[in-house]
Design an enzyme around this catalytic site. Structure first.
Site, mmCIF file in Angstrom:
data_model
loop_
_atom_site.group_PDB
_atom_site.id
_atom_site.type_symbol
_atom_site.label_atom_id
_atom_site.label_comp_id
_atom_site.label_asym_id
_atom_site.label_seq_id
_atom_site.Cartn_x
_atom_site.Cartn_y
_atom_site.Cartn_z
ATOM 1 N N VAL A 68 1.269 -1.117 0.092
ATOM 2 C CA VAL A 68 0.025 -0.199 0.115
ATOM 3 C C VAL A 68 0.788 0.940 0.411
ATOM 4 O O VAL A 68 0.630 2.288 0.273
ATOM 5 C CB VAL A 68 -0.877 -0.028 1.149
ATOM 6 C CG1 VAL A 68 -1.847 -0.902 1.418
ATOM 7 C CG2 VAL A 68 -0.123 0.422 2.318
ATOM 8 N N ASN A 94 -6.588 -0.690 6.935
ATOM 9 C CA ASN A 94 -5.636 -1.082 8.058
ATOM 10 C C ASN A 94 -4.356 -1.359 8.253
ATOM 11 O O ASN A 94 -3.647 -1.919 9.423
ATOM 12 C CB ASN A 94 -6.286 -2.465 8.335
ATOM 13 C CG ASN A 94 -6.064 -3.462 9.686
ATOM 14 O OD1 ASN A 94 -6.263 -3.050 11.027
ATOM 15 N ND2 ASN A 94 -5.568 -4.421 9.417
ATOM 16 N N SER A 146 -4.641 4.974 15.994
ATOM 17 C CA SER A 146 -4.511 4.099 17.367
ATOM 18 C C SER A 146 -4.040 5.137 18.053
ATOM 19 O O SER A 146 -4.288 6.098 18.052
ATOM 20 C CB SER A 146 -2.873 3.946 16.986
ATOM 21 O OG SER A 146 -2.099 3.955 18.183
ATOM 22 N N TYR A 160 5.887 6.450 13.713
ATOM 23 C CA TYR A 160 4.228 6.051 13.812
ATOM 24 C C TYR A 160 3.302 6.889 14.871
ATOM 25 O O TYR A 160 1.874 7.157 13.620
ATOM 26 C CB TYR A 160 4.650 5.054 14.912
ATOM 27 C CG TYR A 160 3.465 3.840 14.873
ATOM 28 C CD1 TYR A 160 3.155 3.401 14.198
ATOM 29 C CD2 TYR A 160 2.778 3.897 16.394
ATOM 30 C CE1 TYR A 160 2.003 1.915 14.558
ATOM 31 C CE2 TYR A 160 1.757 3.376 16.368
ATOM 32 C CZ TYR A 160 1.197 2.479 15.417
ATOM 33 O OH TYR A 160 0.083 1.512 15.650
ATOM 34 N N ALA A 162 2.954 9.676 14.641
ATOM 35 C CA ALA A 162 2.605 11.063 14.039
ATOM 36 C C ALA A 162 2.024 10.667 12.208
ATOM 37 O O ALA A 162 1.109 11.232 12.121
ATOM 38 C CB ALA A 162 4.115 11.325 13.181
ATOM 39 N N SER A 163 2.463 8.692 12.482
ATOM 40 C CA SER A 163 1.447 8.688 10.808
ATOM 41 C C SER A 163 0.057 8.758 11.340
ATOM 42 O O SER A 163 -0.797 8.603 10.465
ATOM 43 C CB SER A 163 2.103 7.894 10.537
ATOM 44 O OG SER A 163 1.545 6.522 11.302
ATOM 45 N N LYS A 164 -0.023 7.744 12.851
ATOM 46 C CA LYS A 164 -1.452 7.855 13.117
ATOM 47 C C LYS A 164 -1.934 8.919 13.446
ATOM 48 O O LYS A 164 -3.499 9.303 13.512
ATOM 49 C CB LYS A 164 -1.232 6.456 14.928
ATOM 50 C CG LYS A 164 -0.717 5.452 14.416
ATOM 51 C CD LYS A 164 -1.658 5.169 13.270
ATOM 52 C CE LYS A 164 -1.202 2.917 12.953
ATOM 53 N NZ LYS A 164 -2.010 2.316 11.746
ATOM 54 N N ILE A 193 -3.720 -4.101 21.306
ATOM 55 C CA ILE A 193 -4.824 -5.773 20.904
ATOM 56 C C ILE A 193 -3.780 -6.447 20.554
ATOM 57 O O ILE A 193 -3.001 -5.987 20.044
ATOM 58 C CB ILE A 193 -5.963 -5.336 20.072
ATOM 59 C CG1 ILE A 193 -6.085 -3.302 19.713
ATOM 60 C CG2 ILE A 193 -6.766 -6.027 19.062
ATOM 61 C CD1 ILE A 193 -7.796 -3.723 21.316
HETATM 62 N N1 LIG Z 1 -2.570 -4.298 17.831
HETATM 63 C C1 LIG Z 1 -3.063 -3.572 17.755
HETATM 64 O O1 LIG Z 1 -2.633 -2.917 19.604
HETATM 65 C C2 LIG Z 1 -2.756 -1.750 17.793
HETATM 66 C C3 LIG Z 1 -3.423 -0.998 18.014
HETATM 67 C C4 LIG Z 1 -3.288 0.035 17.679
HETATM 68 C C5 LIG Z 1 -3.618 -0.014 16.426
HETATM 69 N N2 LIG Z 1 -3.016 -0.971 15.628
HETATM 70 C C6 LIG Z 1 -2.833 -0.492 14.327
HETATM 71 O O2 LIG Z 1 -3.982 -1.560 13.301
HETATM 72 C C7 LIG Z 1 -3.982 -1.791 12.682
HETATM 73 C C8 LIG Z 1 -3.424 -3.305 12.095
HETATM 74 O O3 LIG Z 1 -2.077 -4.066 13.489
HETATM 75 P P1 LIG Z 1 -2.201 -5.164 13.515
HETATM 76 O O4 LIG Z 1 -1.796 -5.437 15.210
HETATM 77 O O5 LIG Z 1 -3.276 -6.081 13.463
HETATM 78 O O6 LIG Z 1 -0.390 -5.159 12.995
HETATM 79 P P2 LIG Z 1 0.179 -6.727 11.474
HETATM 80 O O7 LIG Z 1 1.163 -5.918 12.102
HETATM 81 O O8 LIG Z 1 -0.279 -8.207 12.814
HETATM 82 O O9 LIG Z 1 -0.982 -6.533 11.081
HETATM 83 C C9 LIG Z 1 -0.436 -5.695 9.937
HETATM 84 C C10 LIG Z 1 -1.001 -6.277 8.322
HETATM 85 O O10 LIG Z 1 -0.602 -5.527 7.561
HETATM 86 C C11 LIG Z 1 0.725 -5.588 6.369
HETATM 87 N N3 LIG Z 1 1.331 -4.658 5.803
HETATM 88 C C12 LIG Z 1 1.982 -3.972 6.488
HETATM 89 N N4 LIG Z 1 2.665 -3.403 5.377
HETATM 90 C C13 LIG Z 1 2.080 -3.505 4.020
HETATM 91 C C14 LIG Z 1 1.693 -3.202 2.847
HETATM 92 N N5 LIG Z 1 2.915 -2.120 2.724
HETATM 93 N N6 LIG Z 1 0.892 -3.075 2.168
HETATM 94 C C15 LIG Z 1 0.088 -4.118 2.522
HETATM 95 N N7 LIG Z 1 0.136 -4.961 3.677
HETATM 96 C C16 LIG Z 1 0.723 -4.410 4.692
HETATM 97 C C17 LIG Z 1 1.329 -7.173 7.048
HETATM 98 O O11 LIG Z 1 1.855 -7.965 6.265
HETATM 99 C C18 LIG Z 1 0.285 -7.581 8.666
HETATM 100 O O12 LIG Z 1 -0.469 -8.576 7.586
HETATM 101 C C19 LIG Z 1 -2.629 -0.886 12.058
HETATM 102 O O13 LIG Z 1 -1.902 -0.153 11.353
HETATM 103 C C20 LIG Z 1 -2.037 -0.919 13.525
HETATM 104 O O14 LIG Z 1 -1.463 0.559 13.183
HETATM 105 C C21 LIG Z 1 -3.128 -1.692 15.693
#
Ligand SMILES: NC(=O)c1ccc[n+]([C@@H]2O[C@H](COP(=O)([O-])OP(=O)(O)OC[C@H]3O[C@@H](n4cnc5c(N)ncnc54)[C@H](O)[C@@H]3O)[C@@H](O)[C@H]2O)c1
Length: 253
Positions: A68, A94, A146, A160, A162-164, A193
């Site tokens: 992406v 996501n 986030s 991170y 700043a992006s969020k 999570i």
């Molecule tokens: N888990 C948490 O506690 C939490 C908290 C706040 C925010 N988030 C946000 O939720 C989203 C998902 O988090 P998660 O914990 O499931 O993370 P994760 O790392 O388990 O999953 C992220 C997925 O994104 C894919 N990905 C990474 N770079 C990519 C790219 N350039 N193009 C396409 N796909 C790509 C990865 O291969 C992976 O499958 C993220 O944006 C993260 O910042 C998660």
């Protein structure tokens, strides 16, 4: 919104694991057609082999390996989806990368990676589905931001966070510009999570983090997915430009 919600096409980026996979599964269980987008072809292949196929029928799923942060790849994927299914009703931005690097140590390459995936991916994927959603006069875009984008670092770096934070502002910008056209744009802001991503955090830090969460546990991916499904539903038609906290009480605004 589209009357026949069952036939809706939902695009989920970063759908090969974690929150994205839980979100995609929820939509499949509602009978919707789901496009699984991820950069990790191997993981996507594993998802393909899961029981999801039996539960929902393989015709309900499409798997596309897309980075992406690559704008042409995003455009190509949207074209492929349109050729195959002819519509896009819901987009879930996501896909994300988190790193904890200190401000002193963030390199230009790492800055560009985080910003281009988390923020650029959200902007350019949203931009790429706009024509379709406008023609349909309906659409839902939901950005997975986030806690870090609201309150700053808990277990993540300045890039991170700043992006969020940027994703929250993109949510408002797209929401305002599309509000009169049947398209809503919202964000969710999770914290702590349980997903595979958590394995990258130091266990001692995790224990401390858990103690500081008012509900005294980590969140479940399904809890985020349920909020996302609600925001994508007709019932949420009057909600746009909002960010919903899912953080066990870590931040109360
Ligand atoms: N888990 C948490 O506690 C939490 C908290 C706040 C925010 N988030 C946000 O939720 C989203 C998902 O988090 P998660 O914990 O499931 O993370 P994760 O790392 O388990 O999953 C992220 C997925 O994104 C894919 N990905 C990474 N770079 C990519 C790219 N350039 N193009 C396409 N796909 C790509 C990865 O291969 C992976 O499958 C993220 O944006 C993260 O910042 C998660």
């Amino acid at each position: 919104m589209q009357k026949n919600a069952v036939n809706q096409v939902v695009v989920v980026t970063g759908a090969a694991q974690g929150l994205g996979l839980a979100i995609a599964k929820n939509f499949l269980s509602e009978g919707k057609r789901v496009v699984f987008i991820d950069i990790n072809a191997k993981l996507l292949n594993e998802v393909k082999k899961m029981n999801l196929v039996k539960q929902s029928g393989s015709s309900k799923m499409m798997f596309l390996t897309v980075d992406v942060s690559n704008v042409s790849a995003i455009k190509e994927s949207v074209q492929t989806i349109m050729e195959h299914w002819g519509r896009i009703d819901v987009l879930i931005n996501n896909a994300g990368v988190r790193k904890e690097t200190s401000v002193e140590k963030i390199t230009e390459d790492e800055w560009n990676l985080i910003l281009s995936v988390n923020l650029g991916g959200t902007f350019f994927y949203s931009q790429a589905v706009l024509d379709t959603m406008k023609q349909q006069k309906s659409g839902r875009i939901i950005n997975i931001s986030s806690f870090g984008g609201q309150a700053g670092p808990l277990s993540s770096g300045a890039h991170y966070c700043a992006s969020k934070a940027g994703q929250i502002m993109l949510t408002k910008s797209f929401a305002r510009s599309l509000a009169g056209q049947g398209i809503t744009v919202n964000a969710v802001a999770p914290a702590a999570i349980q997903t595979p991503e958590m394995d990258n955090i130091d266990p001692c830090k995790l224990e401390k983090m858990k103690e500081s969460i008012p509900v005294q546990r980590f969140g479940k991916a399904e809890e985020v997915a349920n909020m996302v499904s609600y925001l994508a539903s007709d019932a949420a038609g009057y909600i746009t430009g909002s960010t919903f906290d899912i953080n066990g009480g870590l931040l109360m605004r």
